[in-house]
Scaffold this motif. Structure first.
Motif, mmCIF file in Angstrom:
data_model
loop_
_atom_site.group_PDB
_atom_site.id
_atom_site.type_symbol
_atom_site.label_atom_id
_atom_site.label_comp_id
_atom_site.label_asym_id
_atom_site.label_seq_id
_atom_site.Cartn_x
_atom_site.Cartn_y
_atom_site.Cartn_z
ATOM 1 N N LYS A 1 0.776 -1.239 -0.016
ATOM 2 C CA LYS A 1 0.075 -0.097 0.034
ATOM 3 C C LYS A 1 0.747 1.019 0.060
ATOM 4 O O LYS A 1 1.814 1.361 0.794
ATOM 5 C CB LYS A 1 -1.035 0.012 1.011
ATOM 6 N N ILE A 2 0.603 2.027 -0.941
ATOM 7 C CA ILE A 2 1.393 3.548 -0.916
ATOM 8 C C ILE A 2 0.408 4.593 -0.865
ATOM 9 O O ILE A 2 -0.594 4.399 -1.678
ATOM 10 C CB ILE A 2 2.166 3.443 -2.538
ATOM 11 N N GLU A 3 0.592 5.499 -0.165
ATOM 12 C CA GLU A 3 -0.272 6.607 0.189
ATOM 13 C C GLU A 3 -0.430 7.361 -1.123
ATOM 14 O O GLU A 3 0.357 7.792 -1.864
ATOM 15 C CB GLU A 3 0.209 7.399 1.382
ATOM 16 N N SER A 4 -1.714 7.940 -1.026
ATOM 17 C CA SER A 4 -1.852 8.891 -2.190
ATOM 18 C C SER A 4 -1.605 10.344 -1.945
ATOM 19 O O SER A 4 -1.502 10.671 -0.886
ATOM 20 C CB SER A 4 -3.572 8.716 -2.460
ATOM 21 N N ARG A 5 -1.467 11.073 -2.847
ATOM 22 C CA ARG A 5 -1.468 12.595 -2.615
ATOM 23 C C ARG A 5 -2.578 13.202 -2.238
ATOM 24 O O ARG A 5 -2.519 14.295 -1.396
ATOM 25 C CB ARG A 5 -1.101 13.189 -4.017
ATOM 26 N N ALA A 6 -3.787 12.456 -1.940
ATOM 27 C CA ALA A 6 -4.838 13.184 -1.433
ATOM 28 C C ALA A 6 -4.876 13.635 -0.052
ATOM 29 O O ALA A 6 -4.112 13.086 0.851
ATOM 30 C CB ALA A 6 -6.169 11.858 -1.587
ATOM 31 N N GLY B 1 13.297 5.638 -2.150
ATOM 32 C CA GLY B 1 12.538 6.555 -1.223
ATOM 33 C C GLY B 1 11.167 6.727 -1.734
ATOM 34 O O GLY B 1 10.608 8.054 -1.281
ATOM 35 N N PHE B 2 10.504 5.915 -2.328
ATOM 36 C CA PHE B 2 9.242 6.207 -2.793
ATOM 37 C C PHE B 2 8.164 5.633 -2.046
ATOM 38 O O PHE B 2 7.910 4.484 -1.693
ATOM 39 C CB PHE B 2 9.118 5.653 -4.283
ATOM 40 N N ARG B 3 7.572 6.563 -1.378
ATOM 41 C CA ARG B 3 6.494 6.245 -0.126
ATOM 42 C C ARG B 3 5.128 6.978 -0.387
ATOM 43 O O ARG B 3 4.136 6.804 0.194
ATOM 44 C CB ARG B 3 6.945 6.627 1.362
ATOM 45 N N ARG B 4 5.151 7.951 -1.164
ATOM 46 C CA ARG B 4 3.782 8.574 -1.460
ATOM 47 C C ARG B 4 3.729 9.065 -2.711
ATOM 48 O O ARG B 4 4.716 9.515 -3.518
ATOM 49 C CB ARG B 4 3.596 9.810 -0.686
ATOM 50 N N PHE B 5 2.535 8.900 -3.634
ATOM 51 C CA PHE B 5 2.341 9.279 -4.870
ATOM 52 C C PHE B 5 2.369 10.693 -5.125
ATOM 53 O O PHE B 5 2.010 11.514 -4.004
ATOM 54 C CB PHE B 5 1.069 8.894 -5.466
#
Length: 506
Positions: free
Chosen positions: A140-145, A459-463
């Motif tokens: 699960k990767i967090e959205s920019r929302a 380091g990719f944890r949020r879109f």
């Protein structure tokens, strides 16, 4: 003299670029590989009238940006002006601004996906990957929302029911179309007024009250339509994002956050397929993801390895119907080893079965007889379930441990999912075999290792964008950057054409 100095500076600058970049630098491998891809469709999409830089160069810039943890279009633009490797990719082309890069990513989504799978086919030709086995996993990767922009199914259903009840009590309308038609007809008979010093008539006030209910009705129906049948929430600022419980809880309060379920397929340490879903669990993503892999690769993997989160009868039947071997870990694989699991006498797995009388025998020696059997056909395979009920549970000293029913006189009932148990037993036999142990070990190393590198090293944890379409583009570039870096690292360590890690013998 000034002109000669400028010429010499430009020539000298170009020469420095060539000298400073090492022969084994990943940017050289990137350009070398990208030159083997077919950009015909990309050139068709990326029309000349708004093009500043060639689409091939832009593609290489963005991919290399993701390899270097530069995910923002502004970061890539800055790198084109300050990083010598980005300058080397550009050569004599002008530096693209961030809006040009963003426009390229948004308008060429299908072509970027095509280039990703072109590279997968290229790896297959180089014997870097095969279609023997695949490792599936999700994260699960967090959205920019916004984190507090939630809409919940329960709230929408409750408020919709209230609005319908009020409308029915006031004017007797049962459908939204009927209500809108009534409001339209009444509006023609009313002279509407508004503003200071204006007095609304009783008819106008009644119409506005009913119109408010109509808008509420429409709003809640739209919310439920956005959620569909398989979601309980969505974000107001990103309708495709679902609120999920995250492992990376930066707020440390267990709060649900808007996120996407990212699924990847890994073979020989390379990401060979990637997609994004709004599902909170992995079990419902398996079949559509496997179908997409088959459509894009034009063939099926022989062996499929996944963790317990993917176990279901539908997934077992899907693999069997396609002639694929299941190495899915049973959901109760770890639980059945514990003393607590074995001491639960109410579980059908812990009861004795009598073949001759077709009944189960509980811990007190009482028989649970077969009452009903159902057989359905799913994907061309018969699926059987049987219901068993105790002949008499009254005055049983172990009833509280065995049965959860509140009625003390209600008999104990269990369901035997015969087909599901058969498939689970076969998958258990597969994962405990010598081949299964090797695949399970490699699944932990390869697919979980891929997510570890993406989240920690990359380091990719949020879109950075919203919506499934834009998020998928980010993932494709991320997977391309990962694969190219993996190809470069394997070449540096002289590990090309290696597919599995072998178990170390102590």
């Amino acid at each position: 003299m000034k002109q000669n100095n400028e010429t010499r500076f430009k020539h000298k600058g170009k020469k420095i670029i060539e000298i400073k970049i090492a022969e084994n630098d990943p940017v050289r491998k990137l350009v070398e590989i990208c030159e083997e891809l077919d950009y015909t469709e990309l050139y068709k999409r990326y029309v000349r009238k708004w093009r500043k830089v060639s689409p091939e160069t832009l593609f290489e810039l963005v991919v290399f940006g993701y390899m270097q943890k530069r995910y923002s279009t502004r970061q890539i633009e800055e790198a084109c002006r300050t990083d010598i490797r980005f300058m080397w990719i550009l050569q004599n082309e002008p530096v693209p601004d961030h809006s040009t890069i963003a426009r390229f990513k948004q308008r060429c989504s299908d072509e970027i996906e095509d280039l990703f799978y072109q590279y997968i086919h290229l790896l297959e030709k180089q014997n870097e990957i095969d279609h023997k086995s695949v490792f599936i996993d999700g994260t699960k990767i967090e959205s920019r929302a916004g984190r507090y922009t939630f809409n919940w199914r329960g709230t929408a259903e409750k408020n919709l029911a209230k609005a319908k009840k009020k409308v029915l009590e006031l004017i007797g309308c049962k459908t939204l179309d009927e209500l809108e038609a009534l409001l339209s007809s009444k509006a023609a008979e009313i002279i509407f007024v508004s503003g200071k010093g204006k007095h609304k008539t009783e008819e106008q006030r009644e119409w506005e009250a009913i119109n408010h209910l109509c808008q509420q009705w429409r709003k809640y129906e739209e919310q439920l339509a956005i959620m569909g049948d398989d979601r309980n929430s969505y974000s107001k600022t990103d309708h495709d994002a679902t609120f999920m419980r995250m492992k990376e809880d930066h707020m440390r309060n267990g709060q649900l956050k808007p996120a996407y379920n990212v699924q990847i397929a890994v073979n020989s340490e390379y990401i060979t397929g990637i997609d994004v879903f709004s599902n909170r669990t992995d079990v419902g993503t398996f079949i559509p993801f496997m179908h997409k892999l088959e459509m894009t690769h034009k063939q099926r993997y022989e062996e499929v390895t996944a963790d317990a989160g993917y176990e279901s009868l539908d997934n077992y039947l899907y693999l069997e119907a396609n002639g694929q071997i299941s190495f899915i870990k049973p959901l109760n694989y770890e639980q059945q080893k514990t003393k607590k699991y074995k001491s639960q006498i109410g579980r059908i797995e812990n009861m004795k079965y009598d073949d001759q009388e077709d009944c189960f025998i509980c811990a007190e020696g009482r028989r649970l007889l077969c009452r009903r059997v159902e057989t359905d056909v799913k994907k061309g395979i018969p699926v059987t379930r049987a219901w068993y009920r105790c002949e008499d549970c009254r005055n049983c000293p172990q009833r509280q441990k065995c049965c959860r029913k509140e009625d003390v006189n209600a008999p104990k009932e269990v369901i035997m999912k015969e087909t599901f148990w058969e498939k689970r037993a076969q998958s258990l036999e597969n994962i405990t075999s010598e081949r299964g142990i090797q695949l399970r070990m490699n699944r932990s190393i390869q697919v979980e290792g891929a997510f570890g590198l993406i989240k920690n090293d990359f380091g990719f944890r949020r879109f950075l964008t919203t919506g499934k379409k834009n998020v998928r583009i980010e993932l494709l570039f991320l997977a391309l950057g990962y694969n190219l870096k993996k190809r470069w690292m394997k070449q540096q360590k002289k590990r090309l054409e290696t597919h599995y890690s072998e178990k170390k013998v102590v």
